[in-house]
Design an enzyme around this catalytic site. Structure first.
Site, PDB file in Angstrom:
ATOM      1  N   SER A 145       0.840  -1.200   0.000  1.00  0.00           N
ATOM      2  CA  SER A 145       0.000   0.000   0.000  1.00  0.00           C
ATOM      3  C   SER A 145       0.878   1.253   0.000  1.00  0.00           C
ATOM      4  O   SER A 145       1.626   1.487  -0.945  1.00  0.00           O
ATOM      5  CB  SER A 145      -0.963  -0.047   1.189  1.00  0.00           C
ATOM      6  N   ASP A 221      -9.992  -5.756  -3.489  1.00  0.00           N
ATOM      7  CA  ASP A 221      -9.443  -4.709  -2.627  1.00  0.00           C
ATOM      8  C   ASP A 221     -10.408  -3.537  -2.571  1.00  0.00           C
ATOM      9  O   ASP A 221     -10.791  -2.974  -3.606  1.00  0.00           O
ATOM     10  CB  ASP A 221      -8.091  -4.266  -3.188  1.00  0.00           C
ATOM     11  N   HIS A 254      -7.354  -6.072   0.777  1.00  0.00           N
ATOM     12  CA  HIS A 254      -6.183  -5.240   1.094  1.00  0.00           C
ATOM     13  C   HIS A 254      -5.443  -5.720   2.344  1.00  0.00           C
ATOM     14  O   HIS A 254      -4.506  -5.080   2.780  1.00  0.00           O
ATOM     15  CB  HIS A 254      -6.650  -3.791   1.295  1.00  0.00           C
TER      16      HIS A 254
END
Length: 276
Positions: A145, A221, A254
Site C-alpha cells: 500500500s 481490494d 487489502h
C-alpha cells in the site's frame, strides 16, 4: 542501538531495535530477521515498507515471511512508517502524520522538522544495518500500500542500489488519488513538480535502470478503484518498455491475509535477483 525484542524463529532470530535517527531527529524502531545462514556469514537483505497506520510490527507478526526468508537465506529489515515521539508533528485521521510518513522528505512546516522518511529508508537505515549486522550490500525492496509506493519510488530514484523490487497493492500514482494528494499537499506544498519525484507512475517513464518488478493486487481490494489504480503504473511501464509484472488476484482484499498468501512468491522473486 538497543535491542528491545529477541525471538527465535525458523532457525534464525526475529529482533527489534531502537536507535536515534539523525535524519529524522527522533528515536526510531526497526525489525530485522536474520536467517540461520547468517550464523555462517553475511546474507543479502530485503527491505520491507509497511502501509498506513502500521509500525515495524505488522509485517513480522502477520505476513509469515520468516519461513521463506530462512529457506532462501535472506535477511528482512522492516522500518517504522513515520517518525515518532512527543515532539513530532501529527494530525487527526489515519492518513497524515504519525503512521503515515509516505516515504517522502517533507519540505513544509511543521512536517519538515522530522518527516524525512525517504532519506531514512534509502540511506540512513541501510548504512546502519550494513555496519552492524551480517548482511551484504545485495539489497531488494518491497512493501504494501503506502509502503508499496515507497518501495517503488525508492528503487526508481536510486539506480544501482537494489537488485529487485516488488509491491502488494501499491499506491502507484499518489499525485492522482486522494490519499497521495492529501499527503503531498501537506508534506510537499502545492508544487506538483515536487510531487512527481514521489510518483512511481511518472518516475517509471524515464527510469535509467530496469529492475524486475512484481506487483500483486487483489481484485476485491476495497481501495482498488479510488486509491490504488495499478493500471496507471502498468500503462506507463508498457510505454517505457519497463518490465512490470502485474498480477490481479481474484477474491483477495487489502489485508495481510492477501500478503501472507503470496509473500513466499515475492521472496522467491527477490532471491533470484539477490543471488544472481
Amino acid at each position: 542501538m538497543e535491542r528491545i525484542e529477541h525471538r527465535a524463529c525458523f532457525g534464525g532470530w526475529q529482533d527489534v531495535y531502537r536507535h536515534r535517527s539523525a535524519v529524522l531527529g527522533c528515536d526510531m524502531t526497526f525489525a530485522i530477521y536474520l536467517p540461520p545462514q547468517a550464523q555462517d556469514g553475511p546474507v543479502p537483505v530485503l527491505y520491507w515498507l509497511s502501509g498506513l497506520t502500521c509500525s515495524e510490527q505488522n509485517f513480522i507478526t502477520k505476513a509469515g515471511a520468516q519461513r521463506y526468508a530462512a529457506e532462501h537465506g535472506i535477511a528482512i529489515v522492516c522500518p517504522d512508517t513515520s517518525p515518532r515521539g512527543d515532539g513530532v508533528a501529527d494530525a487527526e485521521g489515519y492518513d497524515l502524520g504519525k503512521g503515515a510518513g509516505f516515504y517522502v522528505n517533507a519540505t513544509q512546516a511543521p512536517w519538515a522538522a522530522h518527516y524525512r522518511m525517504f532519506d531514512y529508508v534509502a540511506d540512513e537505515l541501510p548504512a546502519l544495518v550494513e555496519a552492524h549486522f551480517p548482511v551484504t550490500d545485495a539489497r531488494a525492496i518491497s512493501g504494501h500500500s503506502m509502503g508499496g509506493h515507497g518501495a517503488l519510488v525508492v528503487a526508481l530514484r536510486n539506480p544501482g542500489r537494489y537488485r529487485s523490487v516488488s509491491a502488494f497493492s501499491p499506491i502507484v500514482a499518489p499525485s492522482q488519488v486522494p490519499w497521495g494528494q492529501k499527503a503531498f499537499a501537506a508534506y510537499l506544498g502545492e508544487d506538483h513538480a515536487a510531487w512527481a519525484q514521489y510518483d512511481a507512475s511518472q518516475l517509471i517513464r524515464t527510469a535509467a535502470e530496469k529492475l524486475p518488478v512484481l506487483v500483486d493486487q487483489g481484485q476485491a481490494d476495497e481501495f482498488l478503484d479510488a486509491q490504488l489504480q495499478p493500471w496507471r503504473l502498468k500503462d506507463a511501464a508498457d510505454a517505457a518498455g519497463y518490465p512490470v509484472y502485474l498480477r490481479m488476484q481474484p477474491g483477495y482484499d487489502h489485508s495481510y491475509y492477501f500478503i501472507a498468501s503470496f509473500i513466499g512468491e515475492h521472496i522467491a522473486h527477490h532471491a533470484t535477483a539477490l543471488k544472481a
